[in-house]
Enzyme design. Structure first.
Site, short mmCIF file in Angstrom:
data_model
loop_
_atom_site.label_atom_id
_atom_site.label_comp_id
_atom_site.label_asym_id
_atom_site.label_seq_id
_atom_site.Cartn_x
_atom_site.Cartn_y
_atom_site.Cartn_z
CB ALA A 9 -0.92 -0.02 1.22
NE ARG A 15 -2.13 4.13 -13.83
CZ ARG A 15 -2.20 2.84 -14.13
NH1 ARG A 15 -2.87 2.45 -15.19
NH2 ARG A 15 -1.60 1.94 -13.36
CD GLN A 72 8.28 0.30 -1.67
OE1 GLN A 72 7.05 0.39 -1.72
NE2 GLN A 72 8.98 -0.34 -2.60
N GLY A 77 9.62 -0.96 -6.64
CA GLY A 77 9.05 -2.20 -7.13
C GLY A 77 8.40 -3.04 -6.05
CD GLU A 154 4.92 -9.01 -16.08
OE1 GLU A 154 3.96 -8.26 -16.42
OE2 GLU A 154 4.89 -9.73 -15.06
NE ARG A 332 -29.52 18.45 12.75
CZ ARG A 332 -29.48 19.67 13.29
NH1 ARG A 332 -30.58 20.41 13.39
NH2 ARG A 332 -28.33 20.15 13.74
CG ASN A 385 -32.60 23.89 20.14
OD1 ASN A 385 -33.13 24.62 19.32
ND2 ASN A 385 -31.66 23.03 19.81
NE ARG A 439 -54.86 31.53 22.22
CZ ARG A 439 -55.40 30.41 21.79
NH1 ARG A 439 -54.68 29.56 21.09
NH2 ARG A 439 -56.67 30.14 22.03
#
Length: 468
Positions: A9, A15, A72, A77, A154, A332, A385, A439
């Site tokens: 890895a 690419r 590495q 390679g 190859e 949420r 809130n 109210r």
């Protein structure tokens, strides 16, 4: 049997044309290297070494203690990459699987098959191969008369006959660990790239009359190595098909698998039905006998049995059994809804615990709240809130009723069985079984509407005359 894994890895993945390190690109919600390490874990590897280079910190941060790491520094390679694990593994007895971190589709069943063949044949090396219709660009597997692998050629070095061979090298291998590192000491870099190749180990072992076998994977799609976005999309499609098939075989109904997206770690119970256009992501767990969809987006959420969710978004939420959600609801993070509740259309819930049989049927917001059992929220009722600086808590105890268009100004508490009249703005606690009304008294002014219209008309006429 001591089985080890070496995951390559370290490549940059130019690419991919991405700021994200290649092996961390997700396939069905999990980074590619995560799929590879999971496959190794599932065959009970005792040690897994990930060879890192570019983006080493990001890979280590993601995988954590699931692996050991070797750096590495220069990419010279595949053989050179494997050699970086020498200090960690070369003294071990057992078998080592070498696999690339950008091959997310290789399954544990395939790795088990390769291991079984390797052990049955007493091989020093076994190559994981694939039979493909178009082998262009891949190294060919050349076998001898007995069926053993004679060499890997190859493509640029193939004779016309060898080019016709449709069995290819996938880049995954099983080695006798001691023989692997002994052979690596003899690998040279006398090639056009000046690199050290793991394929040269095969030639060295074969030249020493060691047994080299090839295990042909049953499904060639597993051989995909992701080097660009086209291959990433292909791997995503194949993985999604695999995941959907697993769920269907386990008793889940997918009405249209082609339009259903389920990530790798999602769990779903039997007799649940998933309708088209649904996305199930992260660590989502769904129980039995549910109906989910259409057009739901659910992430890291736990849903109990017999729940219905329609056209809604759920993120880091909990939903109890028998509850219905949606359509067009938004749960949420921190939303925790009890059993047999109803969360209706255009309802948003955040960081709130709702008891059993709560009803929030439409056009409401509940945030930072604790709601007791059998509470009813009328249309348009909300918990207010946020005071501009801090989030405050609203409590509504069991069997209370909150009428339409009520504002509960936190911090505030509504007691058991209390009744809050529609249109009220509540700033003080409401005691148990009280009725709260807050109210202004309505005042009607007879005929005043006609006077207002006449006043506005005169003003408009004056403005028009002035402009002329």
């Amino acid at each position: 049997m001591n089985i080890m894994g070496i995951v390559l890895a370290a490549g940059q993945g130019k690419r991919m044309k991405s700021k994200l390190y290649k092996v961390l690109h997700p396939v069905c919600g999990k980074p590619m290297v995560g799929h590879v390490v999971t496959a190794l874990e599932n065959i009970n590897t005792t040690r897994t070494v990930v060879i890192v280079g570019h983006g080493a910190e990001a890979v280590q941060s993601y995988l954590g203690a699931r692996a050991e790491y070797a750096l590495q520094e220069k990419q010279l390679g595949t053989g050179h990459a494997v050699l970086q694990a020498k200090d960690l593994l070369s003294s071990e007895e057992g078998l080592t699987i070498v696999i690339c971190g950008d091959t997310p589709l290789v399954s544990e069943e395939t790795l088990q098959g390769m291991l079984q063949l390797h052990q049955a044949k007493g091989a020093a090396a076994t190559i994981l191969t694939a039979g493909v219709d178009t082998p262009h660009g891949y190294g060919r597997i050349i076998r001898d008369a007995s069926g053993a692998v004679a060499k890997i050629v190859e493509e640029k070095d193939c004779s016309p006959e060898e080019r016709q061979v449709q069995e290819i090298n996938t880049g995954t291998y099983c080695f006798d660990n001691r023989k692997l590192f002994a052979a690596l000491a003899h690998v040279k870099n006398d090639n056009t790239q000046n690199e050290y190749y793991i394929t040269d180990v095969i030639g060295i072992l074969s030249g020493q009359n060691e047994v080299v076998e090839g295990y042909v994977m049953h499904n060639p799609i597993e051989s995909i190595g992701v080097n660009d976005r086209l291959a990433l999309a292909e791997a995503e499609r194949a993985m999604r098909e695999r995941i959907n098939k697993k769920h269907m075989l386990n008793g889940v109904t997918l009405i249209d698998p082609a339009s259903t997206y389920i990530e790798a770690d999602v769990q779903i119970g039997a007799d649940t039905v998933i309708l088209p256009g649904t996305l199930l992501k992260g660590s989502t767990v769904i129980g039995e006998d549910c109906i989910i969809g259409p057009q739901c987006d659910i992430t890291d959420t736990t849903i109990a049995n017999a729940v219905t969710v329609k056209q809604s978004v759920l993120q880091e939420a909990v939903v109890g059994s028998g509850t219905s959600v949606g359509p067009f609801a938004y749960l949420r993070p921190g939303a925790d809804v009890g059993q047999n509740a109803k969360i209706g259309d255009f309802v948003e819930i955040k960081n709130a615990k709702l008891g059993d049989e709560v009803k929030v049927s439409h056009l409401s917001y509940i945030g930072d709240a604790v709601i007791g059992r059998n509470v009813n929220f009328g249309c348009g009722a909300i918990t207010v809130n946020y005071d501009g600086f801090n989030k405050q808590l609203t409590e509504v105890e069991e069997n209370a009723f909150v009428g339409c268009n009520v504002n509960l100004i936190a911090p505030v508490k509504v007691g058991k069985g209390a009744y809050v009249v529609a249109g009220s703005t509540i700033t003080n606690n409401v005691e148990e079984n009280d009725v709260a009304i807050a109210r202004e008294r309505q005042v009607n002014k007879p005929g005043y509407a006609a006077k207002l219209r006449a006043k506005f008309a005169a003003k408009k006429q004056a403005s028009k005359a002035k402009s002329e």
